[in-house]
Design a protein around this motif. Structure first.
Motif, PDB file in Angstrom:
ATOM      1  N   ARG A 253     145.607 -93.983 -40.738  1.00 40.99           N
ATOM      2  CA  ARG A 253     145.180 -92.680 -41.252  1.00 40.99           C
ATOM      3  C   ARG A 253     145.999 -91.575 -40.573  1.00 40.99           C
ATOM      4  NH1 ARG A 253     140.157 -92.122 -43.680  1.00 40.99           N
ATOM      5  NH2 ARG A 253     140.710 -89.906 -43.682  1.00 40.99           N
TER       6      ARG A 253
ATOM      7  N   ASP B 121     135.463 -88.907 -38.941  1.00 45.92           N
ATOM      8  CA  ASP B 121     134.938 -88.526 -40.258  1.00 45.92           C
ATOM      9  C   ASP B 121     133.807 -87.522 -40.165  1.00 45.92           C
ATOM     10  OD1 ASP B 121     132.920 -90.132 -39.278  1.00 45.92           O
ATOM     11  OD2 ASP B 121     133.040 -91.635 -40.859  1.00 45.92           O
TER      12      ASP B 121
ATOM     13  N   THR C 261     133.322 -95.312 -36.881  1.00 38.43           N
ATOM     14  CA  THR C 261     134.598 -95.598 -37.519  1.00 38.43           C
ATOM     15  C   THR C 261     135.241 -96.825 -36.879  1.00 38.43           C
ATOM     16  OG1 THR C 261     134.943 -93.254 -37.994  1.00 38.43           O
ATOM     17  CG2 THR C 261     136.875 -94.676 -38.092  1.00 38.43           C
TER      18      THR C 261
ATOM     19  N   THR D  22     136.914 -96.403 -48.469  1.00 38.09           N
ATOM     20  CA  THR D  22     135.886 -95.356 -48.398  1.00 38.09           C
ATOM     21  C   THR D  22     135.971 -94.558 -47.106  1.00 38.09           C
ATOM     22  OG1 THR D  22     134.299 -97.005 -47.566  1.00 38.09           O
ATOM     23  CG2 THR D  22     134.273 -96.540 -49.932  1.00 38.09           C
ATOM     24  N   GLY D  23     137.081 -94.703 -46.377  1.00 31.44           N
ATOM     25  CA  GLY D  23     137.334 -93.846 -45.223  1.00 31.44           C
ATOM     26  C   GLY D  23     136.584 -94.202 -43.970  1.00 31.44           C
ATOM     27  N   ARG D  24     136.216 -95.475 -43.821  1.00 30.24           N
ATOM     28  CA  ARG D  24     135.438 -95.852 -42.634  1.00 30.24           C
ATOM     29  C   ARG D  24     136.241 -96.667 -41.624  1.00 30.24           C
ATOM     30  NH1 ARG D  24     130.296 -98.524 -45.306  1.00 30.24           N
ATOM     31  NH2 ARG D  24     131.751 -98.894 -47.040  1.00 30.24           N
TER      32      ARG D  24
ATOM     33  N   TRP E 242     144.861 -96.462 -52.015  1.00 30.03           N
ATOM     34  CA  TRP E 242     143.738 -96.243 -51.102  1.00 30.03           C
ATOM     35  C   TRP E 242     143.661 -94.796 -50.633  1.00 30.03           C
ATOM     36  CZ3 TRP E 242     144.301-101.543 -48.174  1.00 30.03           C
ATOM     37  CH2 TRP E 242     143.589-102.501 -48.900  1.00 30.03           C
ATOM     38  N   GLU E 243     144.795 -94.130 -50.529  1.00 31.65           N
ATOM     39  CA  GLU E 243     144.766 -92.710 -50.179  1.00 31.65           C
ATOM     40  C   GLU E 243     144.009 -91.926 -51.252  1.00 31.65           C
ATOM     41  OE1 GLU E 243     148.140 -89.404 -50.252  1.00 31.65           O
ATOM     42  OE2 GLU E 243     148.330 -90.735 -48.502  1.00 31.65           O
TER      43      GLU E 243
ATOM     44  N   ASP F 108     141.731 -93.128 -53.243  1.00 29.75           N
ATOM     45  CA  ASP F 108     140.322 -93.510 -53.154  1.00 29.75           C
ATOM     46  C   ASP F 108     139.619 -92.747 -52.033  1.00 29.75           C
ATOM     47  OD1 ASP F 108     140.528 -95.315 -55.226  1.00 29.75           O
ATOM     48  OD2 ASP F 108     140.877 -97.044 -53.923  1.00 29.75           O
ATOM     49  N   ILE F 109     140.254 -92.687 -50.881  1.00 35.49           N
ATOM     50  CA  ILE F 109     139.635 -92.036 -49.724  1.00 35.49           C
ATOM     51  C   ILE F 109     139.479 -90.538 -49.975  1.00 35.49           C
ATOM     52  CG2 ILE F 109     139.831 -91.576 -47.243  1.00 35.49           C
ATOM     53  CD1 ILE F 109     141.503 -94.167 -47.044  1.00 35.49           C
TER      54      ILE F 109
ATOM     55  N   GLN G 148     136.987 -87.937 -48.547  1.00 36.12           N
ATOM     56  CA  GLN G 148     137.634 -87.194 -47.462  1.00 36.12           C
ATOM     57  C   GLN G 148     138.911 -86.583 -48.032  1.00 36.12           C
ATOM     58  OE1 GLN G 148     138.127 -90.193 -44.414  1.00 36.12           O
ATOM     59  NE2 GLN G 148     135.931 -90.524 -44.224  1.00 36.12           N
TER      60      GLN G 148
ATOM     61  N   ALA H 269     142.626 -86.866 -46.681  1.00 37.93           N
ATOM     62  CA  ALA H 269     143.103 -88.188 -46.264  1.00 37.93           C
ATOM     63  C   ALA H 269     144.589 -88.381 -46.567  1.00 37.93           C
ATOM     64  CB  ALA H 269     142.296 -89.279 -46.959  1.00 37.93           C
TER      65      ALA H 269
END
Length: 522
Positions: A183, A214, A221, A298-300, A314-315, A317-318, A322, A325
């Motif tokens: 990240r 987050d 996280t 999901t940014g976890r 995935w960027e 999606d996040i 967020q 992201a």
């Protein structure tokens, strides 16, 4: 356009390439629906040749996305161009090896079955028992199969062999594939430079996971995310930093299995520290692939080893949860014995034809594979139909919403593909500038990366003996990481295995096969 040039530019489809897709390859293809001025439609003074009946092909393959509708636009066009009717059983990738073993045990084989590893013990046993066709006499000198010969990855036909005979058809894949995701927005948030070493990587993770990045107030996280044992896809990437992708020999000249090398033990000790520092996921040994993907998307989680092309997906999606992201693939990081850069095998396992298939049908299957192992079909596999699945923007195809839905990685599973080292870097949904930068950033992987030897070489003794110890070894490695046993206890356990007479015999067999595939063993 020769094959070499096509490999270099296949990711940048122009109108010319689009026309090439419609015109097909040397084997001849059906024109796409709605094609206008296409030479394939011109009959001149000759009578139009009626197409033959579609060849029915039955597959068992792993599924890496939602099970596709074989009647949708993409699959309808694929079957039209290849003149086939595909009967595909899709098995979730996380469950595939179990299903594969059960099918082999039952003897009720489909016509074509995918193995995700050319050295899987159950596969090698089935080959010895005569479950699959020996393709050596069919392929011969490859004069009838130039695409399979010239468009396959480096040395892959050696990997398709067992006892010197070719039993498998390659599933050509790029060697630049996996990378450590991170990240970048969280690095920036805490003014941390991009890590260049694994020590810097660990320090960055420790700072981030202890700072509630987050902002949910739970400090939950995950630092390093994985799936399966140990990190599954990520093992080889980290092992490269400890020199564990190099051949390691015992005092008798046997080639030690990578998991039992001192290098792997050193990596275990490193993960032990990350676990103690709260960086490695507490459930690292139990997380399934689908769970891991959800956690990262999901940014976890901060870091996860997977295919480079997934960064953009995935960027996006996040960003839904967020908005700031930013996901990057870290450059290869230096460790005590090398770099975090593992080259993928140029074939992801192989496809095997059941011996129950009649000889004439075997030839039809080989004709289908020959016809589709081209850059034209590989490009179609990646982008689908222009105007339906993609549109060309700045000289690069970009998937439409329908394209994202229908042209998934599952489209890769039913043919060999043509080898292309950029396929797992490019994201067809990403802008051209993003993909151009990604290609530039990851070129270093081909220079620093190393191939995992044991994805391609096998030992009969190892195949029969290791299942007796595998679960126990995994339990001991897990205990060492979570500090339920000392590292000295773990090392003593590994030494005991390495002194086992059967395992030492396996190491001699590995060394012999290594010499056959990769040259002199020393």
């Amino acid at each position: 356009m020769n094959a070499s040039f096509r490999r270099q530019v296949s990711w940048m489809m122009t109108t010319v390439v689009s026309i090439g897709l419609l015109a097909g390859c040397s084997g001849g293809t059906q024109p796409a629906a709605g094609t206008g001025n296409n030479v394939a439609n011109k009959t001149d003074d000759k009578k139009e040749v009626k197409p033959s009946e579609p060849v029915k092909l039955q597959f068992l393959v792993p599924s890496f996305a939602d099970v596709p509708d074989m009647n949708d636009q993409y699959w309808t066009e694929w079957q039209k161009r290849t003149n086939t009717k595909l009967d595909v059983e899709w098995i979730p990738s996380g469950d595939y090896d179990t299903k594969f073993d059960l099918v082999l045990a039952s003897g009720n084989l489909p016509e074509i079955i995918v193995s995700q590893s050319t050295t899987r013990p159950t596969l090698l046993s089935a080959i010895k028992q005569g479950a699959f066709w020996d393709l050596t006499p069919f392929l011969g000198d490859f004069s009838k199969y130039p695409n399979l010969k010239n468009n396959s990855g480096p040395n892959v036909w050696s990997y398709m062999k067992a006892d010197g005979k070719i039993y498998g058809l390659p599933r050509n894949r790029p060697q630049i594939d996996l990378g450590i995701k991170f990240r970048k927005d969280w690095l920036d948030k805490y003014n941390i430079p991009v890590p260049q070493t694994i020590d810097e990587y660990a320090a960055a993770l420790k700072k981030i996971v202890s700072s509630d990045p987050d902002g949910n107030g739970k400090n939950d996280t995950v630092g390093i995310l994985g799936h399966g044992f140990l990190l599954a896809d990520g093992d080889g990437t980290f092992l490269g930093a400890f020199g564990g992708l190099d051949p390691i020999f015992d005092k008798d000249g046997g080639l030690i299995k990578e998991t039992l090398t001192p290098n792997y033990t050193q990596m275990i000790e490193w993960f032990r520290k990350q676990y103690a520092d709260g960086i490695l996921s507490k459930e690292f040994s139990a997380i399934k692939k689908t769970q891991a993907e959800e956690l990262f998307a999901t940014g976890r989680a901060v870091s996860y080893v997977r295919n480079i092309w997934r960064d953009y997906t995935w960027e996006q999606d996040i960003k839904k949860v967020q908005p700031d992201a930013k996901v990057i693939t870290l450059p290869p990081m230096k460790g005590p014995g090398g770099y975090t850069a593992q080259l993928a095998n140029p074939t992801f396992g192989g496809m095997y034809i059941s011996k129950k298939v009649p000889e004439a049908k075997v030839k039809q299957i080989l004709d289908y594979m020959e016809k589709t192992t081209t850059m034209e079909f590989t490009d179609f596999n990646y982008y689908g139909i222009e105007g339906v699945h993609h549109k060309v923007v700045d000289g690069q195809p970009q998937l439409t919403e329908l394209g994202v839905k229908q042209v998934t990685t599952n489209a890769n599973q039913v043919f060999s593909l043509a080898f292309n080292n950029k396929m797992k870097v490019l994201n067809p949904a990403a802008p051209k500038a993003y993909n151009d930068e990604k290609i530039k950033d990851t070129e270093i992987y081909s220079k620093l990366g190393k191939l995992s030897l044991f994805g391609n070489i096998a030992s009969d003794t190892w195949t029969s003996v290791w299942p007796k110890y595998e679960k126990e070894w995994q339990a001991m490695a897990t205990k060492a990481i979570v500090a339920q046993i000392s590292m000295d206890e773990y090392k003593a356990y590994v030494d005991k295995l390495n002194n086992n007479a059967d395992i030492k015999k396996a190491y001699q067999e590995f060394a012999k096969t290594y010499k056959e595939y990769f040259g002199n063993a020393k």
